[in-house]
Design an enzyme around this catalytic site. Sequence first.
Site, PDB file in Angstrom:
ATOM      1  N   THR A 124       0.827  -1.205   0.000  1.00  0.00           N
ATOM      2  CA  THR A 124       0.000   0.000   0.000  1.00  0.00           C
ATOM      3  C   THR A 124       0.864   1.260   0.000  1.00  0.00           C
ATOM      4  O   THR A 124       0.573   2.220  -0.710  1.00  0.00           O
ATOM      5  CB  THR A 124      -0.981  -0.046   1.197  1.00  0.00           C
ATOM      6  OG1 THR A 124      -1.531   1.235   1.397  1.00  0.00           O
ATOM      7  CG2 THR A 124      -0.299  -0.499   2.483  1.00  0.00           C
ATOM      8  N   ARG A 156       8.138  -9.799  -3.575  1.00  0.00           N
ATOM      9  CA  ARG A 156       8.244 -11.231  -3.314  1.00  0.00           C
ATOM     10  C   ARG A 156       7.816 -12.053  -4.535  1.00  0.00           C
ATOM     11  O   ARG A 156       8.446 -13.025  -4.900  1.00  0.00           O
ATOM     12  CB  ARG A 156       7.368 -11.616  -2.112  1.00  0.00           C
ATOM     13  CG  ARG A 156       8.173 -12.028  -0.916  1.00  0.00           C
ATOM     14  CD  ARG A 156       7.327 -12.257   0.309  1.00  0.00           C
ATOM     15  NE  ARG A 156       7.663 -11.273   1.345  1.00  0.00           N
ATOM     16  CZ  ARG A 156       8.847 -11.226   1.961  1.00  0.00           C
ATOM     17  NH1 ARG A 156       9.803 -12.068   1.659  1.00  0.00           N
ATOM     18  NH2 ARG A 156       9.081 -10.308   2.879  1.00  0.00           N
ATOM     19  N   ARG A 168      -1.330  -6.817 -10.227  1.00  0.00           N
ATOM     20  CA  ARG A 168      -1.370  -5.559  -9.466  1.00  0.00           C
ATOM     21  C   ARG A 168      -2.225  -4.535 -10.220  1.00  0.00           C
ATOM     22  O   ARG A 168      -1.709  -3.563 -10.759  1.00  0.00           O
ATOM     23  CB  ARG A 168       0.045  -5.024  -9.249  1.00  0.00           C
ATOM     24  CG  ARG A 168       0.886  -5.934  -8.338  1.00  0.00           C
ATOM     25  CD  ARG A 168       2.273  -5.401  -8.080  1.00  0.00           C
ATOM     26  NE  ARG A 168       2.899  -6.119  -6.976  1.00  0.00           N
ATOM     27  CZ  ARG A 168       3.507  -7.300  -7.091  1.00  0.00           C
ATOM     28  NH1 ARG A 168       3.556  -7.903  -8.262  1.00  0.00           N
ATOM     29  NH2 ARG A 168       4.046  -7.880  -6.029  1.00  0.00           N
ATOM     30  N   VAL A 195       7.769   8.097  11.314  1.00  0.00           N
ATOM     31  CA  VAL A 195       7.208   8.725  12.514  1.00  0.00           C
ATOM     32  C   VAL A 195       6.070   9.660  12.106  1.00  0.00           C
ATOM     33  O   VAL A 195       6.271  10.590  11.335  1.00  0.00           O
ATOM     34  CB  VAL A 195       8.273   9.541  13.276  1.00  0.00           C
ATOM     35  CG1 VAL A 195       7.675  10.161  14.533  1.00  0.00           C
ATOM     36  CG2 VAL A 195       9.477   8.675  13.621  1.00  0.00           C
ATOM     37  N   ILE A 199       3.064  13.846   8.853  1.00  0.00           N
ATOM     38  CA  ILE A 199       3.589  15.055   9.508  1.00  0.00           C
ATOM     39  C   ILE A 199       5.099  15.153   9.294  1.00  0.00           C
ATOM     40  O   ILE A 199       5.826  14.232   9.662  1.00  0.00           O
ATOM     41  CB  ILE A 199       3.299  15.030  11.025  1.00  0.00           C
ATOM     42  CG1 ILE A 199       1.792  14.917  11.278  1.00  0.00           C
ATOM     43  CG2 ILE A 199       3.870  16.260  11.702  1.00  0.00           C
ATOM     44  CD1 ILE A 199       1.433  14.784  12.759  1.00  0.00           C
ATOM     45  N   LYS A 232       8.814   4.902  17.681  1.00  0.00           N
ATOM     46  CA  LYS A 232       8.798   6.231  17.037  1.00  0.00           C
ATOM     47  C   LYS A 232       9.354   7.289  17.976  1.00  0.00           C
ATOM     48  O   LYS A 232      10.100   8.179  17.562  1.00  0.00           O
ATOM     49  CB  LYS A 232       7.369   6.566  16.609  1.00  0.00           C
ATOM     50  CG  LYS A 232       6.851   5.631  15.512  1.00  0.00           C
ATOM     51  CD  LYS A 232       5.333   5.716  15.376  1.00  0.00           C
ATOM     52  CE  LYS A 232       4.836   4.848  14.229  1.00  0.00           C
ATOM     53  NZ  LYS A 232       3.351   4.722  14.259  1.00  0.00           N
ATOM     54  N   GLY A 273      -1.911   5.440   6.419  1.00  0.00           N
ATOM     55  CA  GLY A 273      -2.539   5.484   5.106  1.00  0.00           C
ATOM     56  C   GLY A 273      -1.504   5.546   3.994  1.00  0.00           C
ATOM     57  O   GLY A 273      -0.384   5.991   4.198  1.00  0.00           O
TER      58      GLY A 273
END
Lengths: 431, 431
Positions: free
Chosen positions: A15, A47, A53, A138, A142, A211, A309
Amino acid sequence: MNEQPYRLGMIGLGTVGSGVLELLHRRESTLVRRLGRAIEVKKIAVRDTSRSRPYLSGFGEISDLLTDNPDEILEDPEIDLLVEVAGGVDEPRKWILKALENGKDVVTANKAVLAVHGKDIFQTALSQNQRVFYEASVAAAIPIIEMLQNGLIANGITSLSAILNGTCNFILTQMEEEGLDYETALKLAQEKGFAEADPTLDVSGGDAAHKLALLAGIITGSHVPIECIYSEGIQEITSSDFTFARDLGYAIKMVGTLKQHGTGAWEMRVHPTLVPENDLLAQARDEYNAVSLVGDAVGRMSVMGKGAGSLPTASSIVADVLRASRGEREGGNPHGLNVPELVPVGDVELPHYIRLEVKDNPGVLGRITSFFGMHNISIRSINQPEAQMGHTVPVIIITHTCKDKILTDGLEELKKAGLVEQGFTHIRIQE
Amino acid sequence: MNEQPYRLGMIGLGTVGSGVLELLHRRESTLVRRLGRAIEVKKIAVRDTSRSRPYLSGFGEISDLLTDNPDEILEDPEIDLLVEVAGGVDEPRKWILKALENGKDVVTANKAVLAVHGKDIFQTALSQNQRVFYEASVAAAIPIIEMLQNGLIANGITSLSAILNGTCNFILTQMEEEGLDYETALKLAQEKGFAEADPTLDVSGGDAAHKLALLAGIITGSHVPIECIYSEGIQEITSSDFTFARDLGYAIKMVGTLKQHGTGAWEMRVHPTLVPENDLLAQARDEYNAVSLVGDAVGRMSVMGKGAGSLPTASSIVADVLRASRGEREGGNPHGLNVPELVPVGDVELPHYIRLEVKDNPGVLGRITSFFGMHNISIRSINQPEAQMGHTVPVIIITHTCKDKILTDGLEELKKAGLVEQGFTHIRIQE
């Protein structure tokens, strides 16, 4: 215009990896304008190269780029940069070290490999004069690492508190807003793809600790092993705690805290925390992350954005690709290899929230307050919201600021004394 | 280690300039480590070299650096960078242009000179292949420009709303929290040094418009003349408006907004705004600034920090000195010289808050609602919080989303129709 493109090889095409391809494609002209040369994805190691896809159909023919052998990237002298978005710990460690040894910079979204093998990786990067960038690892979207390294370069950071785990924050938001219990909220998080089948690393605080260790490394200019971070999970919070906390003007959040004492030593801890409801951290809902820090020049600064996300994470990876491609000196690797001095969690001084279940008998509150007094724990408020003589009812205690060890020892004694009916919730309060 | 230091000359040595000296001094070892060479302040131009500057006693002997002739900086071939922190418009324009023509990069905290003479300045920078950095000119401490140019490079920004003027925000905070009227709050702001003797540029929205124009230039990759920004001041807001707004769940803030329409055209406006009280912008108190934006990869992201003050402003100047000294390509100068297509404010569609003062007579609410209906303004709620037959009382109207021109034309008609006793407040609502 430099004729030579900047060439990257990517390991992983899930993703996040497909998000990186999408953004490199979408922002191609801006990136060329900023860099003066094109960014080319030369190889992608996966892999299973034969897997269909369909979600990549928008980006032209990429099957020519696929390989199932990471060495085709790591040993290709034309490739300038490894982008590692495969996940895992042991294999990524090998790939990253090999890339650095072969003269490539590295961009990764993998906090686990950095938190566990950071010393190895950063030492190799230093000795090879290569850089490791990890903005996406992290607080996903942001750009907190770039803020700390560049925008706030003129500041010593004296404290930081942050919501760094989207899974915990989603679960806590559902418990608070929908009144779900922990198990139901966890199940919902799993259904929505916000939690893994085995959610332990997230809900135990382990992921947030990874983090926080990375941020602590940048802020203290040191190497902060994951063992430096005290952590507690969210598993024992009940939906009733949210009600009691709200009545007292607090939200319950999973907060990572760094705080420098006058001695120079640092508190480093991740645990459920009562946060005043007008604090920015209390506003971060669902998969959002937030960071609030104090710099000795800027004072307080806060930032909030998505902590998970595909595209939010890929956004930070592409920003790192830009930093790497500009040859930013030392940008992603400010770590010395010393370990900062720590304040043991037992010495941390905070107020505390305690929910006890007691049998509602005459004098029970008196016995509890006496008990706390005997153990040198000063009570700010005690509430028994439900009265039902002879039944088990909750008692909510807020203490004054108290040394952590005194409080936790006191609670152990309380358990032994048989004053409480069942387990209890203990949550530290952010001042 | 490069032997040659990076040399800067500074024009201005007021509150911001002395903050820059302090931070360069305080962070010297970090900056040397990051840059690989020292940063040297070679000359400082001030109006009066003989003035006593006791607040600089901590930084060693600086009187040798002082000159009252800016040309000693602008014409010194050894100086790499001009830091302009003098303020004003016409003189800074001359200095900046001369520095660029003489092969120096420029760092400035001066939004006014960039907003008024930006076209000249950015054109000269482009043709001379020099850069102009201006992080400190927008939202002082918040590294919003670097975020837009680097951390969020993978994003098209589709909307942004921001509190960009600390003076307005201080006044509005005092009116809201202390119940002060506008004049008293303004006087307090002047006493505390948050407002100038002539506060017009701040309270009219002019200063926020300057800053919004700079952000709009970066976001749209264009030149945005100050005339593109529609602006209204805060002078007509009364303390009672805060009470009525709070009852409806809103704070009143001075908000700058950029919003791209499906056509590609942009709304650009600065005006008092009702902001939902759980919105991050509503949390920014006193001299704090805040920026909330939507990127097409990251979704919503928000940042809050100090918008004024010596060290918060100097922090961003030092970050720009680092960017300049690293030779960051194009970093501070993304402006094309085209002007983006605009959505006229009359076409902007928002809900509105209107406070009317009417004589409390039977049927007065009916006449008002009919009037609004006749003018195609759909009412969401109408409240008359005080009833006092025969006296003048406030009526609070919230409209549904309505084209700005229809609303403002309607209000003009309402004035003419003699339905209202005195002036009224009209504040747009952020959705």
